[in-house]
Scaffold this motif. Structure first.
Motif, PDB file in Angstrom:
ATOM      1  N   GLY A 277       0.727  -1.360  -0.012  1.00 36.52           N
ATOM      2  CA  GLY A 277      -0.013   0.328  -0.377  1.00 36.52           C
ATOM      3  C   GLY A 277       0.485   1.229   0.034  1.00 36.52           C
TER       4      GLY A 277
ATOM      5  N   LEU B 112       4.972   2.828  -0.792  1.00 39.86           N
ATOM      6  CA  LEU B 112       6.709   2.910  -1.810  1.00 39.86           C
ATOM      7  C   LEU B 112       7.469   3.444  -0.680  1.00 39.86           C
ATOM      8  CD1 LEU B 112       5.534   1.883  -4.963  1.00 39.86           C
ATOM      9  CD2 LEU B 112       5.935  -0.040  -2.754  1.00 39.86           C
TER      10      LEU B 112
ATOM     11  N   LEU C 164      10.963   4.974  -0.607  1.00 40.13           N
ATOM     12  CA  LEU C 164      12.850   5.011  -1.115  1.00 40.13           C
ATOM     13  C   LEU C 164      13.434   5.183   0.215  1.00 40.13           C
ATOM     14  CD1 LEU C 164      13.747   4.489  -3.915  1.00 40.13           C
ATOM     15  CD2 LEU C 164      13.804   7.037  -3.654  1.00 40.13           C
TER      16      LEU C 164
ATOM     17  N   ALA D  84      -2.429  12.805   2.342  1.00 45.51           N
ATOM     18  CA  ALA D  84      -1.400  11.691   1.327  1.00 45.51           C
ATOM     19  C   ALA D  84      -1.659   9.907   1.534  1.00 45.51           C
ATOM     20  CB  ALA D  84      -0.677  11.899   0.414  1.00 45.51           C
TER      21      ALA D  84
ATOM     22  N   VAL E 286      -1.525   6.707   3.290  1.00 40.84           N
ATOM     23  CA  VAL E 286      -2.121   5.550   2.843  1.00 40.84           C
ATOM     24  C   VAL E 286      -1.158   4.015   3.981  1.00 40.84           C
ATOM     25  CG1 VAL E 286      -2.623   2.955   1.002  1.00 40.84           C
ATOM     26  CG2 VAL E 286      -1.927   5.500   0.457  1.00 40.84           C
TER      27      VAL E 286
ATOM     28  N   LEU F   7      -1.136  14.903  -2.645  1.00 42.82           N
ATOM     29  CA  LEU F   7       0.656  14.863  -2.057  1.00 42.82           C
ATOM     30  C   LEU F   7       0.413  15.901  -1.628  1.00 42.82           C
ATOM     31  CD1 LEU F   7      -0.079  14.933  -5.889  1.00 42.82           C
ATOM     32  CD2 LEU F   7       2.113  16.073  -6.024  1.00 42.82           C
ATOM     33  N   ASP F   8       1.504  15.804  -0.070  1.00 44.88           N
ATOM     34  CA  ASP F   8       1.397  16.029   1.672  1.00 44.88           C
ATOM     35  C   ASP F   8       3.341  16.047   0.997  1.00 44.88           C
ATOM     36  OD1 ASP F   8      -0.970  15.961   2.213  1.00 44.88           O
ATOM     37  OD2 ASP F   8      -0.681  14.435   3.173  1.00 44.88           O
TER      38      ASP F   8
ATOM     39  N   LYS G  26       9.467  15.278   8.193  1.00 45.07           N
ATOM     40  CA  LYS G  26       8.096  14.471   7.755  1.00 45.07           C
ATOM     41  C   LYS G  26       7.936  14.121   6.265  1.00 45.07           C
ATOM     42  CE  LYS G  26       3.590  16.468   6.304  1.00 45.07           C
ATOM     43  NZ  LYS G  26       2.902  18.154   5.718  1.00 45.07           N
ATOM     44  N   PRO G  27       8.244  13.286   6.188  1.00 44.49           N
ATOM     45  CA  PRO G  27       9.013  12.856   4.209  1.00 44.49           C
ATOM     46  C   PRO G  27       7.723  12.959   2.836  1.00 44.49           C
ATOM     47  CG  PRO G  27       7.849  10.845   6.193  1.00 44.49           C
ATOM     48  CD  PRO G  27       7.229  12.305   6.969  1.00 44.49           C
TER      49      PRO G  27
ATOM     50  N   LEU H 238       4.703  12.456   0.880  1.00 40.99           N
ATOM     51  CA  LEU H 238       3.766  11.841   0.839  1.00 40.99           C
ATOM     52  C   LEU H 238       2.848  11.713  -0.867  1.00 40.99           C
ATOM     53  CD1 LEU H 238       2.727  10.184   3.532  1.00 40.99           C
ATOM     54  CD2 LEU H 238       3.557   8.626   2.182  1.00 40.99           C
ATOM     55  N   ARG H 239       2.818  10.651  -1.621  1.00 43.73           N
ATOM     56  CA  ARG H 239       2.095  11.135  -2.535  1.00 43.73           C
ATOM     57  C   ARG H 239       1.329   9.448  -3.342  1.00 43.73           C
ATOM     58  NH1 ARG H 239       5.919  15.547  -6.476  1.00 43.73           N
ATOM     59  NH2 ARG H 239       7.275  15.983  -4.617  1.00 43.73           N
ATOM     60  N   SER H 240      -0.306   9.784  -2.919  1.00 39.94           N
ATOM     61  CA  SER H 240      -0.716   9.014  -4.383  1.00 39.94           C
ATOM     62  C   SER H 240      -1.635   8.836  -4.381  1.00 39.94           C
ATOM     63  CB  SER H 240      -1.789   8.660  -2.090  1.00 39.94           C
ATOM     64  OG  SER H 240      -2.104   9.197  -1.929  1.00 39.94           O
TER      65      SER H 240
ATOM     66  N   LEU I 222      -2.167   3.734  -3.699  1.00 35.50           N
ATOM     67  CA  LEU I 222      -1.050   3.597  -3.732  1.00 35.50           C
ATOM     68  C   LEU I 222      -0.511   4.815  -3.030  1.00 35.50           C
ATOM     69  CD1 LEU I 222       1.698   1.367  -4.100  1.00 35.50           C
ATOM     70  CD2 LEU I 222       1.608   1.864  -6.832  1.00 35.50           C
ATOM     71  N   ALA I 223       0.660   4.636  -1.876  1.00 37.14           N
ATOM     72  CA  ALA I 223       1.367   5.884  -2.256  1.00 37.14           C
ATOM     73  C   ALA I 223       2.584   5.423  -2.132  1.00 37.14           C
ATOM     74  CB  ALA I 223       0.819   5.854   0.006  1.00 37.14           C
ATOM     75  N   TYR I 224       3.626   6.904  -3.006  1.00 41.21           N
ATOM     76  CA  TYR I 224       4.691   7.218  -2.444  1.00 41.21           C
ATOM     77  C   TYR I 224       5.548   7.767  -2.059  1.00 41.21           C
ATOM     78  CZ  TYR I 224       4.325   4.552  -7.876  1.00 41.21           C
ATOM     79  OH  TYR I 224       4.024   3.426  -8.821  1.00 41.21           O
ATOM     80  N   GLN I 225       6.397   7.463  -1.074  1.00 37.31           N
ATOM     81  CA  GLN I 225       7.210   8.231  -0.223  1.00 37.31           C
ATOM     82  C   GLN I 225       8.874   8.199   0.000  1.00 37.31           C
ATOM     83  OE1 GLN I 225       5.865   6.792   3.962  1.00 37.31           O
ATOM     84  NE2 GLN I 225       8.292   7.498   4.760  1.00 37.31           N
ATOM     85  N   ASP I 226       8.530   9.853  -0.796  1.00 37.51           N
ATOM     86  CA  ASP I 226      10.210  10.063  -0.677  1.00 37.51           C
ATOM     87  C   ASP I 226      10.599   9.540  -2.340  1.00 37.51           C
ATOM     88  OD1 ASP I 226      11.154  11.538   1.616  1.00 37.51           O
ATOM     89  OD2 ASP I 226      11.165  10.288   2.637  1.00 37.51           O
ATOM     90  N   PHE I 227       9.979   9.684  -3.100  1.00 34.83           N
ATOM     91  CA  PHE I 227      10.014   9.158  -4.360  1.00 34.83           C
ATOM     92  C   PHE I 227      11.001  10.394  -5.527  1.00 34.83           C
ATOM     93  CE2 PHE I 227      10.226   4.341  -5.721  1.00 34.83           C
ATOM     94  CZ  PHE I 227      10.025   3.752  -4.369  1.00 34.83           C
ATOM     95  N   PRO I 228      11.642  10.626  -5.786  1.00 41.50           N
ATOM     96  CA  PRO I 228      12.117  11.887  -7.294  1.00 41.50           C
ATOM     97  C   PRO I 228      11.144  11.307  -8.098  1.00 41.50           C
ATOM     98  CG  PRO I 228      13.651   9.870  -7.137  1.00 41.50           C
ATOM     99  CD  PRO I 228      12.888   9.124  -6.359  1.00 41.50           C
TER     100      PRO I 228
END
Lengths: 517, 517
Positions: A436, A438, A440, A452, A454, B121-122, B133-134, B136-138, B482-488
């Motif tokens: 849920g 990802l 990095l 944002a 999850v 997007l946070d 604080k990371p 976070l985008r989902s 689905l969330a992405y944390q700290d991805f470029p």
């Protein structure tokens, strides 16, 4: 006809907290909620459900903000009770009070702003052929009474006034919480705060109540009760699955949002090893006694000298972590047997395996090979607590294939140089497919409360992998769609009225706008 | 070692359409999809799922628009085949071709616009204490392969390229459709159109396929297949419940969006009777042979002279409806036994009960009292076809109590003078609580394809009463968070990139905007 016997109350069953260090019961005895009491509480909740569903976002927001304030006002007592009942540290529990209050305020803000109801309006067209086009307007409405199960590992943020409760109340659903038996005094204090807030905000009794049990009976009764319309649960896989089964066997099935089981795999590339702080990773593994849903229980580290050094450094960092209490006798026993299974496994070596002393448990670290891991499904099972299993891999392709065999997860983490990412698309896809969130070059623990985030993932991480139990979207779980066709403005809820009196962001004929229709 | 026997193909099982009037098989024989073929189709769909999930909204939109065009190009052949296979009228089926094409284009537009993915997007905050604080985008991502079951009563709009298929494809999910055995030639033509569209749009084989069966086997295999991630179904309650059960018993349960059973109650106040056109109501009851999910099967009419006149007028209008074919031998038998049960019920009187002649079925109308209805649960069951049961009521309170005993419905309709609405709040609440769409002074049949429509409702109207199977929101059923944390930025999907290259409406730090981050 009255007799002396009739006046003797039946011996009521009670519940006491257990000291996580000594295993001894302590503190006040809480009467278990009887079946008759439970029935009365659920019916009271169901009775006020329509009234509460009709409250404005401002009213719900005021209630949740007041609950946050009341909890903060009781923070010292709450933290003191929770320390005794859970063995968690004061710093951690102070932080959790803040998190719980923030969470209530986040949902207050969402309820107040109001656009979460996803109002959509399609204009009519009386001249359309062959049939006139009706006036259609729709929105999300609350499901009704929600049963929430307190979690052992978050006595505040995932318990009585935690995320499930806050999001259900914000969505317009009355809540009945089953206190986790491991922290009854903490639960009572928080419930008192929420009930004070409800009273002060003029909300009816029944909008929030707390029940006690020392087993499964009241929780199952709640889940099966016809007046209960959804369940929020954070806990064990077996507990979550039992509730899901009970909910599906009802005459009218209901959704169970169960957050259950996750080993939260972390993959390191060779290039990432040099830039990863082993102490930070050890802290993520062992923080709060490792008793976090997003604790990284499975680490994939490259073979070779750099990987050896990294595992060695991590082992030393783990060895330096102070031993800690674990939450409950059940969790303690599972940690002992889970770590003993690692230690006794023919294909697993012990990096750090110090045993418990004086009721305090040490963080541990074990290691195996990718080949052994591939053929030993028991090594993929979650061991709840401060332990991780390192899996050493050679090439990326067999690693990817192994990741594709993992179950659904709350999180999956990759430590890599950003320049490596394009070459790792297959591995990233394997992680993405079964997580849920990802992460990095970070650590999965530390779940943000925001818009944002999850906190959910494919089964069995959660029972319903489409949803999140943390963050703004958690409200959506406790709602359903309702459309009004050709209703006059004055008979519509304010969110759907033509003038847009609440100033919501709505979808009108397919276009998002805050304008009136 | 080869023998003569090895070269003899096994006699393949086949399926032929059945003439709804004569009950005789006719037309070409379609080979039932074998287990091996089914496995290959599902695996092909699963193989292309990641590639199809990564297509842009523009690519999916082009595909769906092309499918609409291809279907329209085959309209004459499709309508001719469907008339023979279903007994539905040319006008109805021409309309359904248009509806199907419109629906594909609606979802094309939603895919192209793209904001349905609910990107959030946070912003990060490296300076935050105690922990940074990371970033976070989902967003919502496609679930994977979706199995769709064609419906008998909508050979186009709820079948091969109907709403389930269109919404799943728009959401980025490959689709495997099980053709309804009642209209194999229609299904083949539509599948050909969709496959041509896929090919012309450069999409991989596997993104869409069609399977045949004459029973339940292939449908159950699809529902149980590990690579299938969701099911869309419109049909009988028993069929839907069987699929839900199979889906829940999987190692990894999946959602089944089953639209099943609804009697669509319509309540008339005395004041409304004078303004209601009995002929229009008769048309709603009997249109398409009454074989619509939203057919009004239960009419609550006041006692007394005005009600008597209304029922009499309705009976005459029903008597004037031309007899029609019903879709399948099974539906015909159920209609005969359901109407016979009304006719033979001690508390039910027949208003119009003309029996079938030459395979053509007459619309019918029956009548009972509220008191009898309250004690005869069998009278609440759906009888699929052109028949309604009138329930005569006295006071509003017992009527409201009766409505509160009804199961979940797709729709609930009220005919009343607008000035009466405030006084009917309890009755409206009872309807609202158990329906997905409330209709005022109209008829429930005629489900709009648009942004605001809701075609779903509390169980058993649908298996998952939170969702809709028609309209823009139907896409949401086939997605998860689905969330992405700290991805470029360059490793993020375009929907989440800082510059907002797709121009989506996104939520940034809680605020809806189309601006870049």
């Amino acid at each position: 006809m009255s007799t002396a016997l009739d006046t003797t109350p039946a011996p009521s069953r009670t519940l006491r907290a257990v000291n996580p260090l000594s295993g001894e019961p302590f503190g006040p005895a809480f009467a278990l909620t009887t079946p008759a009491e439970l029935e009365a509480l659920v019916l009271a909740a169901a009775k006020v459900a329509p009234e509460y569903a009709d409250t404005s976002g401002e009213q719900r927001g005021a209630f949740l903000r007041r609950a946050a304030t009341e909890i903060e006002a009781l923070a010292t007592e709450i933290v003191a009770a929770a320390m005794l009942e859970t063995g968690l540290s004061e710093v951690r529990l102070r932080g959790e009070v803040g998190r719980t209050a923030n969470q209530l305020r986040l949902f207050a803000g969402i309820a107040e702003e109001g656009s979460w109801v996803d109002a959509r309006l399609d204009r009519p067209d009386a001249a359309r052929k062959p049939a006139p086009k009706p006036d259609l307007r729709s929105l999300l409405v609350p499901l009704g009474v929600v049963a929430v199960f307190g979690a052992s590992n978050f006595p505040l943020a995932f318990s009585v006034a935690g995320g499930d409760t806050a999001s259900a109340l914000a969505a317009g659903c009355p809540v009945v919480v089953k206190a986790h038996p491991a922290h009854p005094s903490t639960s009572a204090l928080v419930a008192e705060a929420v009930q004070t807030a409800a009273r002060e905000c003029g909300l009816p009794v029944g909008v929030f109540s707390l029940v006690y049990d020392d087993g499964f009976e009241n929780g199952l009764t709640l889940t099966k009760h016809p007046a209960v319309r959804a369940v929020g649960f954070t806990g064990s896989r077996s507990g979550g699955l039992a509730l899901i089964k009970a909910a599906q066997e009802r005459a009218v099935p209901i959704p169970v949002y169960a957050e259950m089981s996750s080993v939260n795999p972390v993959v390191f590339t060779e290039a990432a090893l040099a830039r990863t702080d082993a102490a930070q990773l050890a802290a993520s593994i062992s923080g709060s006694g490792g008793q976090l849903c997003t604790q990284p229980g499975l680490l994939f580290v490259p073979e070779g000298a750099a990987g050896d050094r990294f595992v060695s450094a991590l082992g030393q960092a783990i060895a330096g972590v102070a031993a800690c209490a674990l939450l409950t006798p059940g969790i303690q026993a599972a940690y002992r047997s889970g770590t003993a299974a690692y230690a006794g496994h023919g294909d697993v070596t012990t990096v750090q395996g110090q045993e418990a002393e004086n009721g305090l448990y040490h963080a541990q670290l074990y290691q195996t090979t990718l080949e052994a891991f591939q053929t030993a499904p028991e090594l993929t099972h979650e061991v709840f607590g401060p332990v991780s299993l390192v899996v050493r891999y050679g090439a990326v392709d067999p690693l990817t294939a192994t990741l594709e065999g993992l179950e659904g997860q709350l999180t999956a983490t990759l430590h890599a140089d950003p320049a490596e990412l394009p070459g790792l698309s297959g591995l990233i896809a394997a992680l993405r497919e079964r997580a849920g969130r990802l992460v990095l070059n970070g650590f999965p623990t530390g779940v943000e409360v925001g818009h944002a985030v999850v906190h959910g993932g494919p089964f069995p991480a959660t029972g319903d992998g489409r949803s999140t139990s943390v963050g703004a979207r958690a409200l959506l779980r406790f709602s359903r769609l309702l459309a009004y066709q050709d209703f006059p403005d004055e008979a519509l809820p304010p969110a759907l009225q033509s003038g847009n009196p609440l100033g919501l962001l709505r979808v009108q004929d397919g276009e998002a706008t805050r304008d009136p229709l």
